[in-house]
Scaffold this motif. Sequence first.
Motif, PDB file in Angstrom:
ATOM      1  N   LYS A  65       0.812  -1.224   0.000  1.00  0.00           N
ATOM      2  CA  LYS A  65       0.000   0.000   0.000  1.00  0.00           C
ATOM      3  C   LYS A  65       0.843   1.271   0.000  1.00  0.00           C
ATOM      4  CE  LYS A  65      -3.564  -2.600   0.018  1.00  0.00           C
ATOM      5  NZ  LYS A  65      -4.235  -2.849  -1.279  1.00  0.00           N
ATOM      6  N   GLY A  66       2.125   1.128  -0.309  1.00  0.00           N
ATOM      7  CA  GLY A  66       2.985   2.296  -0.376  1.00  0.00           C
ATOM      8  C   GLY A  66       2.740   3.116  -1.630  1.00  0.00           C
ATOM      9  N   LYS A  67       3.432   4.261  -1.740  1.00  0.00           N
ATOM     10  CA  LYS A  67       3.302   5.123  -2.913  1.00  0.00           C
ATOM     11  C   LYS A  67       4.002   4.490  -4.104  1.00  0.00           C
ATOM     12  CE  LYS A  67       2.881   9.525  -0.439  1.00  0.00           C
ATOM     13  NZ  LYS A  67       3.444  10.888  -0.273  1.00  0.00           N
ATOM     14  N   THR A  68       3.474   4.777  -5.290  1.00  0.00           N
ATOM     15  CA  THR A  68       4.059   4.228  -6.506  1.00  0.00           C
ATOM     16  C   THR A  68       4.399   5.330  -7.488  1.00  0.00           C
ATOM     17  OG1 THR A  68       1.906   3.940  -7.593  1.00  0.00           O
ATOM     18  CG2 THR A  68       2.731   2.087  -6.261  1.00  0.00           C
ATOM     19  N   MET A  69       5.213   4.995  -8.480  1.00  0.00           N
ATOM     20  CA  MET A  69       5.532   5.905  -9.569  1.00  0.00           C
ATOM     21  C   MET A  69       5.378   5.152 -10.883  1.00  0.00           C
ATOM     22  SD  MET A  69       9.687   6.078  -9.116  1.00  0.00           S
ATOM     23  CE  MET A  69       9.884   6.975 -10.642  1.00  0.00           C
ATOM     24  N   ARG A  70       4.886   5.857 -11.879  1.00  0.00           N
ATOM     25  CA  ARG A  70       4.622   5.220 -13.176  1.00  0.00           C
ATOM     26  C   ARG A  70       5.929   4.916 -13.892  1.00  0.00           C
ATOM     27  NH1 ARG A  70       0.075   7.316 -17.526  1.00  0.00           N
ATOM     28  NH2 ARG A  70       0.497   5.815 -19.188  1.00  0.00           N
ATOM     29  N   ILE A  71       6.012   3.690 -14.430  1.00  0.00           N
ATOM     30  CA  ILE A  71       7.226   3.281 -15.128  1.00  0.00           C
ATOM     31  C   ILE A  71       6.972   2.867 -16.574  1.00  0.00           C
ATOM     32  CG2 ILE A  71       8.431   2.592 -13.020  1.00  0.00           C
ATOM     33  CD1 ILE A  71       7.685  -0.308 -13.662  1.00  0.00           C
ATOM     34  N   GLY A  72       5.713   2.801 -16.985  1.00  0.00           N
ATOM     35  CA  GLY A  72       5.454   2.434 -18.375  1.00  0.00           C
ATOM     36  C   GLY A  72       4.083   1.846 -18.585  1.00  0.00           C
ATOM     37  N   MET A  73       3.944   1.152 -19.705  1.00  0.00           N
ATOM     38  CA  MET A  73       2.679   0.542 -20.093  1.00  0.00           C
ATOM     39  C   MET A  73       2.890  -0.934 -20.377  1.00  0.00           C
ATOM     40  SD  MET A  73       0.460   3.073 -20.119  1.00  0.00           S
ATOM     41  CE  MET A  73      -0.893   2.419 -21.106  1.00  0.00           C
ATOM     42  N   SER A  74       1.782  -1.665 -20.372  1.00  0.00           N
ATOM     43  CA  SER A  74       1.835  -3.089 -20.682  1.00  0.00           C
ATOM     44  C   SER A  74       0.541  -3.480 -21.382  1.00  0.00           C
ATOM     45  CB  SER A  74       2.010  -3.911 -19.398  1.00  0.00           C
ATOM     46  OG  SER A  74       1.929  -5.297 -19.673  1.00  0.00           O
ATOM     47  N   GLY A  75       0.603  -4.568 -22.121  1.00  0.00           N
ATOM     48  CA  GLY A  75      -0.616  -5.105 -22.702  1.00  0.00           C
ATOM     49  C   GLY A  75      -1.441  -5.799 -21.638  1.00  0.00           C
ATOM     50  N   PRO A  76      -2.757  -5.928 -21.846  1.00  0.00           N
ATOM     51  CA  PRO A  76      -3.625  -6.566 -20.849  1.00  0.00           C
ATOM     52  C   PRO A  76      -3.489  -8.082 -20.853  1.00  0.00           C
ATOM     53  CG  PRO A  76      -4.902  -5.968 -22.780  1.00  0.00           C
ATOM     54  CD  PRO A  76      -3.522  -5.435 -23.016  1.00  0.00           C
ATOM     55  N   THR A  77      -3.724  -8.678 -19.699  1.00  0.00           N
ATOM     56  CA  THR A  77      -3.829 -10.130 -19.627  1.00  0.00           C
ATOM     57  C   THR A  77      -5.181 -10.542 -20.193  1.00  0.00           C
ATOM     58  OG1 THR A  77      -4.869 -10.102 -17.432  1.00  0.00           O
ATOM     59  CG2 THR A  77      -2.446 -10.109 -17.509  1.00  0.00           C
ATOM     60  N   SER A  78      -5.390 -11.840 -20.378  1.00  0.00           N
ATOM     61  CA  SER A  78      -6.668 -12.315 -20.904  1.00  0.00           C
ATOM     62  C   SER A  78      -7.807 -11.956 -19.957  1.00  0.00           C
ATOM     63  CB  SER A  78      -6.621 -13.824 -21.130  1.00  0.00           C
ATOM     64  OG  SER A  78      -6.320 -14.504 -19.928  1.00  0.00           O
ATOM     65  N   GLU A  79      -7.563 -12.002 -18.654  1.00  0.00           N
ATOM     66  CA  GLU A  79      -8.592 -11.646 -17.679  1.00  0.00           C
ATOM     67  C   GLU A  79      -8.894 -10.149 -17.739  1.00  0.00           C
ATOM     68  OE1 GLU A  79     -11.395 -12.225 -14.534  1.00  0.00           O
ATOM     69  OE2 GLU A  79     -10.471 -13.520 -16.039  1.00  0.00           O
ATOM     70  N   GLU A  80      -7.866  -9.319 -17.854  1.00  0.00           N
ATOM     71  CA  GLU A  80      -8.075  -7.877 -17.955  1.00  0.00           C
ATOM     72  C   GLU A  80      -8.792  -7.518 -19.255  1.00  0.00           C
ATOM     73  OE1 GLU A  80      -4.063  -6.615 -15.404  1.00  0.00           O
ATOM     74  OE2 GLU A  80      -4.000  -6.860 -17.586  1.00  0.00           O
ATOM     75  N   ARG A  81      -8.423  -8.206 -20.330  1.00  0.00           N
ATOM     76  CA  ARG A  81      -9.070  -7.961 -21.620  1.00  0.00           C
ATOM     77  C   ARG A  81     -10.536  -8.349 -21.580  1.00  0.00           C
ATOM     78  NH1 ARG A  81      -6.003 -10.948 -24.309  1.00  0.00           N
ATOM     79  NH2 ARG A  81      -4.354  -9.412 -24.631  1.00  0.00           N
ATOM     80  N   ARG A  82     -10.876  -9.345 -20.781  1.00  0.00           N
ATOM     81  CA  ARG A  82     -12.264  -9.790 -20.658  1.00  0.00           C
ATOM     82  C   ARG A  82     -13.186  -8.666 -20.192  1.00  0.00           C
ATOM     83  NH1 ARG A  82     -14.162 -13.175 -15.761  1.00  0.00           N
ATOM     84  NH2 ARG A  82     -16.366 -13.481 -16.183  1.00  0.00           N
ATOM     85  N   PHE A  83     -12.633  -7.722 -19.438  1.00  0.00           N
ATOM     86  CA  PHE A  83     -13.423  -6.598 -18.947  1.00  0.00           C
ATOM     87  C   PHE A  83     -13.070  -5.303 -19.668  1.00  0.00           C
ATOM     88  CE2 PHE A  83     -13.305  -9.651 -15.416  1.00  0.00           C
ATOM     89  CZ  PHE A  83     -14.667  -9.856 -15.250  1.00  0.00           C
ATOM     90  N   GLY A  84     -12.605  -5.441 -20.900  1.00  0.00           N
ATOM     91  CA  GLY A  84     -12.447  -4.294 -21.775  1.00  0.00           C
ATOM     92  C   GLY A  84     -11.185  -3.481 -21.604  1.00  0.00           C
ATOM     93  N   ALA A  85     -10.203  -3.980 -20.867  1.00  0.00           N
ATOM     94  CA  ALA A  85      -8.961  -3.230 -20.702  1.00  0.00           C
ATOM     95  C   ALA A  85      -8.141  -3.312 -21.984  1.00  0.00           C
ATOM     96  CB  ALA A  85      -8.158  -3.770 -19.524  1.00  0.00           C
ATOM     97  N   GLY A  86      -7.947  -2.179 -22.637  1.00  0.00           N
ATOM     98  CA  GLY A  86      -7.134  -2.159 -23.843  1.00  0.00           C
ATOM     99  C   GLY A  86      -5.672  -1.911 -23.559  1.00  0.00           C
ATOM    100  N   ASN A  87      -5.394  -1.262 -22.431  1.00  0.00           N
ATOM    101  CA  ASN A  87      -4.010  -1.035 -22.025  1.00  0.00           C
ATOM    102  C   ASN A  87      -3.923  -1.032 -20.510  1.00  0.00           C
ATOM    103  OD1 ASN A  87      -4.446   1.888 -21.114  1.00  0.00           O
ATOM    104  ND2 ASN A  87      -5.032   2.029 -23.270  1.00  0.00           N
ATOM    105  N   VAL A  88      -2.731  -1.209 -20.013  1.00  0.00           N
ATOM    106  CA  VAL A  88      -2.478  -1.316 -18.579  1.00  0.00           C
ATOM    107  C   VAL A  88      -1.291  -0.426 -18.228  1.00  0.00           C
ATOM    108  CG1 VAL A  88      -1.878  -2.857 -16.666  1.00  0.00           C
ATOM    109  CG2 VAL A  88      -3.326  -3.691 -18.540  1.00  0.00           C
ATOM    110  N   GLU A  89      -1.467   0.431 -17.229  1.00  0.00           N
ATOM    111  CA  GLU A  89      -0.374   1.262 -16.746  1.00  0.00           C
ATOM    112  C   GLU A  89       0.421   0.485 -15.702  1.00  0.00           C
ATOM    113  OE1 GLU A  89      -2.106   4.839 -15.289  1.00  0.00           O
ATOM    114  OE2 GLU A  89      -3.074   5.346 -17.201  1.00  0.00           O
ATOM    115  N   LEU A  90       1.741   0.625 -15.736  1.00  0.00           N
ATOM    116  CA  LEU A  90       2.617  -0.061 -14.792  1.00  0.00           C
ATOM    117  C   LEU A  90       3.222   0.939 -13.817  1.00  0.00           C
ATOM    118  CD1 LEU A  90       4.578  -2.569 -17.069  1.00  0.00           C
ATOM    119  CD2 LEU A  90       2.579  -3.029 -15.642  1.00  0.00           C
ATOM    120  N   TYR A  91       3.236   0.568 -12.534  1.00  0.00           N
ATOM    121  CA  TYR A  91       3.778   1.419 -11.482  1.00  0.00           C
ATOM    122  C   TYR A  91       4.733   0.611 -10.612  1.00  0.00           C
ATOM    123  CZ  TYR A  91       0.186   4.785 -12.787  1.00  0.00           C
ATOM    124  OH  TYR A  91      -0.586   5.664 -13.487  1.00  0.00           O
TER     125      TYR A  91
END
Length: 375
Positions: A156-182
């Motif tokens: 639960k600590g603070k995060t910083m953005r480091i890039g993007m990633s493609g969605p997993t099959s589970e994330e894609r199932r709910f319409g996620a086209g992209n995923v931010e990475l922290y």
Amino acid sequence: MDTNTIDFIAQDLTRKYIALRAANRRSPPSTSSGSSSSSSSSGPSTNDLARSLQRMLQVLPRTAALSLQPQNLAEQKQFLNQLQTVNWEVAKYENRILLDKALDVIPITRLYEEAESNLHLHPDDLLDDVLIKRLLAWFKRDFFTWVNEPPCDYCKGKTMRIGMSGPTSEERRFGAGNVELYMCTVCSRQTRFPRYNDPGKLLETRRGRCGEWANCFTLCCRAIGAEARYVLDTTDHVWTEVYSEHKGRWIHCDSCEEAYDQPLLYSAGWGKKPSYCIALSAEEAVDVTRRYTQNWAQVLARRNKVSEDVLAQLLRRFRQEKQAALPSERVQELRRRAEIEERELEEASRRTAVSDAEMRGRQSGRDLDLFVIGH
């Protein structure tokens, strides 16, 4: 617009919407009772979607005003693609499974009681109007959370953005086209922030930026029986409009700001310069930009993505497609409202008064990017 341009848009949208059922407002699609996601619905065929989009865009090559220079074609395609995407996506707000899921989390009895007890404080409103205000307050204060950087999934600590990633099959199932990475600044582990499009999933995650807020709030409005439209501002924001039977007009509602009927909030309070604000629902497609600006002449000078005639024809075609299966009485009512709204928008383009509420600055967090349903 040449044939290759139209084919490009058709193919791109076809790929995105193979699984989407365009639900009719009066007859929501029947889906398996065991599914909670609209993405599980069977959708129209690839050929059906391609033909539908081709019909909608057939007006474009016939319009002489659309003689754009080659350097503008990419921007034009992106703009039309975005409009068509949202035009298809808003059908999910009529999905009975999603509407029931929203009702399961909305404290509707409490909100009605609060609306009744506060009705005397709103002399210009009826109960349904105050109910929307209470829904806005609940959604902003108790239900949804704004996310700039998500907290670490592990400590639960603070995060910083480091890039993007493609969605997993589970994330894609709910319409996620992209995923931010922290990355966590404490434990150095990575946290994923999928940008979900499925408002049913957002009822579970209950967090996001303006795209997620407007997406989920519009569904909640429909769930309690209000007529609602999703408004796309092509600069960097989205929000909701709700129809007031009592006032006989569409009301601006921004769940991120808990703002009710403050359409000049963005141009006067935030200093934004809108160009295209398009309101879309399962029944309508309307250019409502004039509602959200004080200087229509300046806005017109900025609107260079497509000619005004072409945009008007495209939105008209959207409406025709949406209303083709509606009862004639409903179509007549929508046309009556449209005439009233056109007069209202014409008057709005000439107004000068701004309320104190519309002059306040932004209350919600920053938008790192514009996230629109379907993208």
